[in-house]
Design a protein around this motif. Structure first.
Motif, PDB file in Angstrom:
ATOM      1  N   GLN B  45      -5.002   5.367  -0.073  1.00 32.12           N
ATOM      2  CA  GLN B  45      -4.000   5.216   0.973  1.00 32.12           C
ATOM      3  C   GLN B  45      -2.993   6.368   0.947  1.00 32.12           C
ATOM      4  N   ILE B  46      -2.708   6.910   2.122  1.00 34.29           N
ATOM      5  CA  ILE B  46      -1.780   8.043   2.227  1.00 34.29           C
ATOM      6  C   ILE B  46      -0.375   7.537   2.585  1.00 34.29           C
ATOM      7  N   TYR B  47      -0.282   6.848   3.697  1.00 39.34           N
ATOM      8  CA  TYR B  47       0.965   6.259   4.176  1.00 39.34           C
ATOM      9  C   TYR B  47       0.639   4.956   4.882  1.00 39.34           C
ATOM     10  N   TYR B  48       1.640   4.083   4.962  1.00 38.19           N
ATOM     11  CA  TYR B  48       1.474   2.892   5.752  1.00 38.19           C
ATOM     12  C   TYR B  48       2.769   2.594   6.496  1.00 38.19           C
ATOM     13  N   SER B  49       2.644   1.730   7.505  1.00 38.48           N
ATOM     14  CA  SER B  49       3.798   1.381   8.326  1.00 38.48           C
ATOM     15  C   SER B  49       3.785  -0.117   8.589  1.00 38.48           C
ATOM     16  N   VAL B  54       9.316   1.911  10.509  1.00 38.46           N
ATOM     17  CA  VAL B  54       9.271   1.519   9.093  1.00 38.46           C
ATOM     18  C   VAL B  54       7.982   2.058   8.479  1.00 38.46           C
ATOM     19  N   THR B  55       8.110   3.061   7.624  1.00 39.64           N
ATOM     20  CA  THR B  55       6.939   3.653   6.978  1.00 39.64           C
ATOM     21  C   THR B  55       7.213   3.808   5.487  1.00 39.64           C
ATOM     22  N   ARG B  68       6.252   6.497  13.284  1.00 35.76           N
ATOM     23  CA  ARG B  68       5.874   5.280  14.014  1.00 35.76           C
ATOM     24  C   ARG B  68       6.977   4.996  15.030  1.00 35.76           C
ATOM     25  N   LYS B  69       6.913   5.718  16.116  1.00 32.58           N
ATOM     26  CA  LYS B  69       7.914   5.568  17.173  1.00 32.58           C
ATOM     27  C   LYS B  69       7.544   4.456  18.144  1.00 32.58           C
TER      28      LYS B  69
END
Lengths: 114, 112
Positions: B45-49, B54-55, B68-69
Motif C-alpha cells: 500500500q502506498i497511500y489511502y484515503s 483525508v489521506t 482527494r478533493k
C-alpha cells in the motif's frame, strides 16, 4: 514484526480435486480476513470475507476457515476446474495511524490441469 | 456498471518528469487506496484515503503524493519519478475500510 505468509510455491492439482491454500500470520490480531483472486496483469477480485468470530464461510465451491488461535486461514476450492487457475491472495486488516488498512500476502499460484 | 477506472493503462516515462495516474470510482465509496505490485514483494500500500480531504501514508509512500478533493477521484502523483518506481500500480475503493475492495485494471509504469 507483522507477517502474512502464503506458500510461495505454486500449487498444482488435477481437475476435480479440492485445492487448499494456506494463509498464516504473525503479530496481527485481525478483525477480519479476505481472499482475492488475481489473474496475470489484472487487478485482484474479491472472493470472500470472514470475520474473527466466524469459523467458516462458504460461497458456491469456495470455503474459507479462520482460526485465530492458530493464526491461520485455509481457502478451499472444491471440484476445481482449469478456469480456477490464478493467484490467490489473502488480506488482513491492520491498524495504521488509527485507521484500519488492508495488507496483502504475496499470494499463491494455483494451477489446475485437465 | 460499477467500476474503478485508472488511466493510463501503460506509461513509459523518463526520470524526473512529473506524472499523474488518475483513479476514479462510480460507486460513491468513501475509502480509496493505491498499491504497487512488484515480483516477489506482492501488493504494497502506498497511500489511502478515508474520505474527501483525508489521506494517510501506507507502507511505501516515499516518492508519491495523493489528493482527494472529490469523493470519486484519487490521483497518484509522482513529482520526480525514478527507475525504482517502475511497477504495476492498482487503485482500489471500498464502501468502508473493512469491506471488500474493488480494484482498477492497473497501470504499468516504466521509468527509464
Amino acid at each position: 514484526s507483522q507477517k502474512i505468509e502464503q506458500n510461495s510455491e505454486a500449487l498444482n492439482i488435477q481437475e476435480g480435486k479440492t485445492a487448499t491454500l494456506t494463509c498464516n500470520y504473525t503479530n496481527y490480531s485481525p478483525a477480519y480476513l479476505q481472499w482475492y483472486r488475481q489473474d496475470p496483469g489484472r487487478g485482484p477480485v474479491f472472493l470472500l470475507l470472514i470475520r474473527e468470530n466466524e469459523k467458516e464461510k462458504r460461497k458456491e465451491r469456495l470455503k474459507v476457515t479462520f482460526d485465530t488461535t492458530l493464526k491461520q486461514s485455509l481457502f478451499h476450492i472444491t471440484a476445481s476446474q482449469p478456469a480456477d487457475s490464478a493467484t490467490y491472495l489473502c488480506a488482513l486488516d491492520r491498524m495504521n495511524s488509527g485507521y484500519s488498512t488492508l495488507t496483502f500476502g504475496k499470494g499463491t499460484m494455483l494451477l489446475v490441469s485437465p | 456498471e460499477a467500476q474503478v477506472t485508472q488511466n493510463p493503462r501503460y506509461l513509459i516515462t523518463v526520470t524526473g518528469k512529473k506524472l499523474t495516474v488518475t483513479c476514479s470510482q462510480n460507486m460513491n465509496h468513501e475509502y480509496m487506496s493505491w498499491y504497487r505490485q512488484d515480483p516477489g514483494l506482492g501488493l504494497r500500500q502506498i497511500y489511502y484515503s478515508m474520505n474527501v480531504e483525508v489521506t494517510d501514508k501506507g507502507d511505501v509512500p516515499e516518492g508519491y503524493k495523493v489528493s482527494r478533493k472529490e469523493k470519486r477521484n484519487f490521483p497518484l502523483i509522482l513529482e520526480s519519478p525514478s527507475p525504482n518506481q517502475t511497477s504495476l500500480y492498482f487503485c482500489a475503493s471500498s464502501p468502508q475500510m473493512n469491506t471488500e475492495a474493488f480494484f482498477g485494471q492497473g497501470t504499468r509504469l516504466t521509468v527509464v
